[in-house]
Write an enzyme that holds these catalytic residues in place. Structure first.
Site, PDB file in Angstrom:
ATOM      1  N   SER A 160       0.813  -1.216   0.000  1.00  0.00           N
ATOM      2  CA  SER A 160       0.000   0.000   0.000  1.00  0.00           C
ATOM      3  C   SER A 160       0.850   1.271   0.000  1.00  0.00           C
ATOM      4  O   SER A 160       0.333   2.352  -0.264  1.00  0.00           O
ATOM      5  CB  SER A 160      -0.938   0.026   1.211  1.00  0.00           C
ATOM      6  OG  SER A 160      -0.229   0.309   2.393  1.00  0.00           O
ATOM      7  N   LYS A 198       1.549   4.094   7.437  1.00  0.00           N
ATOM      8  CA  LYS A 198       0.757   4.953   6.546  1.00  0.00           C
ATOM      9  C   LYS A 198       1.215   6.407   6.653  1.00  0.00           C
ATOM     10  O   LYS A 198       1.904   6.792   7.594  1.00  0.00           O
ATOM     11  CB  LYS A 198      -0.736   4.883   6.925  1.00  0.00           C
ATOM     12  CG  LYS A 198      -1.400   3.558   6.601  1.00  0.00           C
ATOM     13  CD  LYS A 198      -1.536   3.352   5.120  1.00  0.00           C
ATOM     14  CE  LYS A 198      -2.221   2.036   4.790  1.00  0.00           C
ATOM     15  NZ  LYS A 198      -1.405   0.869   5.157  1.00  0.00           N
TER      16      LYS A 198
END
Length: 239
Positions: A160, A198
């Site tokens: 991701s 993230k």
């Protein structure tokens, strides 16, 4: 041939990089060499760079890299511990690795400072996985990558963050801290149970954890659901 002041400055920078992982500031250099102004430091830095002993990296603070050392300087290793989450991981071991320094007159060996960090397991660059707190092994990290504070490493699982240059299987180096600025890539603990890597964004009382892959949606949480456990400061990739 270096002057005494040039040699003194090179030795001071070398010692500080070994101790702290980052070069000293110009004010610290000025004080260490007992100079009245920073312009003298600029001249010494320029002379060392022209002679191939250091390299300045553009667009980065304190970005001075030692390329080679003269025979008059002996490399010294400074030991400093690493602590993760208040626990004592396996003893931090410091290594000195040799590599040839580029020189038109021929290569000579210099020493590069390395620090072994605990690898705390895997971190998801995708859907959050169960939080990791056990040391699985250690990894050697260049001392220049480590600044002040406590650090640890994590193995990346998932894709991701691929557009941020973080691939599945990479090892990320994390500085332990509980705050983050917008845009920082962080280790975030969600709901006290799941950890993920993230990009951090704050939107009022909401925290957005953004992926760097269009296949993954941005996830939104209340600010009391997210705890920052560290910020990305480096990456190691094995080919």
């Amino acid at each position: 041939m270096l002057t005494k002041k040039q040699l003194d400055l090179l030795e001071f920078i070398h010692r500080r990089v070994q101790r702290d992982g980052v070069p000293p500031s110009f004010d610290e250099m000025k004080e260490a060499l007992d100079l009245r102004s920073k312009s003298g430091i600029h001249r010494l830095i320029t002379a060392l760079e022209e002679r191939g002993f250091i390299r300045r990296l553009a667009h980065r603070a304190r970005a001075i890299e030692i390329v080679k050392l003269p025979d008059a300087l002996q490399a010294k290793t400074v030991f400093r511990p690493v602590v993760v989450d208040g626990k004592a991981p396996p003893p931090t071991r410091h290594k000195v690795a040799s590599r040839p320094a580029a020189s038109p007159a021929g290569a000579r060996d210099i020493t590069i400072h390395a620090i072994e960090l605990p690898v705390m397991g895997r971190i998801a660059a995708g859907v959050p996985i169960e939080a990791i707190s056990e040391v699985s092994h250690t990894v050697a990290v260049p001392g220049q990558m480590i600044g002040k504070g406590h650090h640890y490493a994590l193995e990346v699982q998932g894709d991701s963050m691929i557009e941020a240059g973080i691939n599945n299987g990479d090892v990320v180096v994390i500085r332990e801290q509980d705050t983050a600025d917008d845009g920082d890539i962080v280790v975030a603990l969600v709901g006290g149970q799941e950890a993920t890597l993230k990009r951090f964004r704050r939107r009022g009382r909401t925290i957005a954890l953004e992926a760097a892959n269009p296949a993954y949606e941005t996830r939104l949480f209340r600010d009391d659901q997210v705890k920052v456990q560290g910020r990305l400061v480096g990456l190691i990739r094995t080919y």
